[in-house]
Motif scaffolding. Structure first.
Motif, short mmCIF file in Angstrom:
data_model
loop_
_atom_site.label_atom_id
_atom_site.label_comp_id
_atom_site.label_asym_id
_atom_site.label_seq_id
_atom_site.Cartn_x
_atom_site.Cartn_y
_atom_site.Cartn_z
N LYS A 1 21.58 -3.81 1.03
CA LYS A 1 23.22 -3.30 1.34
C LYS A 1 23.93 -3.60 0.67
O LYS A 1 24.68 -3.17 -0.01
N GLU A 2 23.92 -4.90 0.15
CA GLU A 2 24.84 -5.58 -0.73
C GLU A 2 24.81 -4.74 -2.31
O GLU A 2 25.74 -4.61 -2.83
N ARG B 1 19.86 -6.86 4.18
CA ARG B 1 21.35 -7.39 3.67
C ARG B 1 21.43 -7.41 2.18
O ARG B 1 22.27 -7.20 1.53
#
Length: 347
Positions: A132-133, A129
């Motif tokens: 991804k961010e 995550r």
């Protein structure tokens, strides 16, 4: 153009006979580490300068980390934009990821680690995550930088991007446009070709819906009925063949976006290699054909060239009267190739 890297110990090399379209970066301090075998190759088409660019960065993020990126420029300044993006993206993503990790570490220290109870075998974890961010944020930043570039017209020029960030056995895959990433994996029945990305084109229903909601038009030209293109609301221009890209600001108010699709894949012991390539390859070769060519290449170092050579031959055979597109291939081997494992068939 120079390559900006955030690791002081990294060495940058142009590959493929000094071809500036291709860059390999290697962490110079990791001398005891066995690097993954890889290969890069690019062939200019017949439409003008080679607008493709690619980068492979070994030792990225972690000791066994790798950044793979392939970029396909288009329009008048596509050859410049693809290299600009290639040169900026790796360091910006890594810096943003490190900043997010530091922030999350501070939050966890203050409030306790409240990480979701997820199965690492099935669901991406907190680290994914963060990557991804980081990718979502940096893609947005780079697109804004291009728009503010004083000496570069990106109104009808841009580039696609397909990126794989390998951290140990985890792959973070970011896709923008119609370049493509695939995986070759071994099964009891033979070698399987797995497509890791979706071609983001106007022919894809969800992409077409967004374009139409923003007053963009989609249709194909009479001389190429198989290619759907994006056009301005009241002008038969510019005719973009993908729905996501850096640049192309004439169409950014009409559904073209620079937001990548980001997915996760965990490598298994059966996974053998990754292939990233521009659409000049996929226009004439199937994922099964590419997988077979890579596996049967004389060596891992020759694999990318073998795919490009096959694509060039296929262009001449299938489209003898058309101008060949640029063809660029990056191969990264993740498993150990055994002579006894050569498949008798490809599924």
């Amino acid at each position: 153009m120079g390559i900006c890297v955030s690791t002081a110990s990294a060495e940058t090399h142009e590959v493929d006979g000094g071809n500036e379209n291709l860059v390999r970066i290697q962490d110079a301090l990791q001398n005891n580490r066995i690097l993954r075998l890889d290969s890069l190759h690019s062939q200019q088409g017949n439409k003008g300068p080679n607008q493709d660019a690619a980068i492979l960065y070994q030792g990225y993020g972690t000791e066994d980390g790798t950044f793979c990126g392939v970029f396909d420029g288009h329009g008048k300044n596509g050859h410049v934009i693809s290299k600009l993006v290639r040169n900026r993206l790796p360091s910006l993503v890594l810096d943003r990821k490190n900043a997010l990790s530091a922030l999350n570490a501070t939050v966890n220290q203050d409030y306790g680690d409240q990480e979701d109870e997820l199965s690492d075998d099935l669901v991406p974890n907190k680290t994914f995550r963060e990557w991804k961010e980081a990718c979502l944020s940096v893609f947005k930043v780079i697109d804004k930088e291009l728009k503010l570039h004083e000496n570069l017209d990106c109104s009808c020029s841009g580039t696609t991007a397909v990126v794989i960030i390998k951290q140990a056995e985890d792959l973070v895959i970011a896709n923008l446009g119609d370049s493509r990433a695939i995986l070759g994996t071994m099964t009891e029945d033979g070698l399987v070709a797995v497509q890791l990305t979706t071609d983001l084109k106007p022919s894809l229903p969800k992409e077409a819906e967004r374009i139409k909601k923003n007053s963009g038009r989609i249709f194909s030209l009479k001389n190429e009925p198989h290619i759907q293109r994006v056009w301005l609301p009241n002008d038969n221009f510019p005719g973009l063949a993908m729905t996501r890209a850096f640049g192309d600001f004439k169409l950014k108010n009409h559904g073209i976006i620079a937001i990548p699709e980001i997915t996760h894949h965990r490598l298994s012991v059966n996974d053998q290699f990754l292939v990233l390539a521009t659409d000049g390859v996929w226009d004439v070769l199937s994922i099964k054909e590419v997988t077979s060519i890579v596996w049967l290449a004389k060596s891992e170092k020759e694999a990318a060239r073998a795919v490009v050579d096959a694509a060039v031959t296929a262009w001449r055979s299938k489209f003898p009267t058309s101008k060949m597109d640029d063809c660029t291939v990056l191969c990264l081997f993740t498993g150990e190739k055994s002579e006894n494992a050569i498949p008798t068939n490809l599924i």
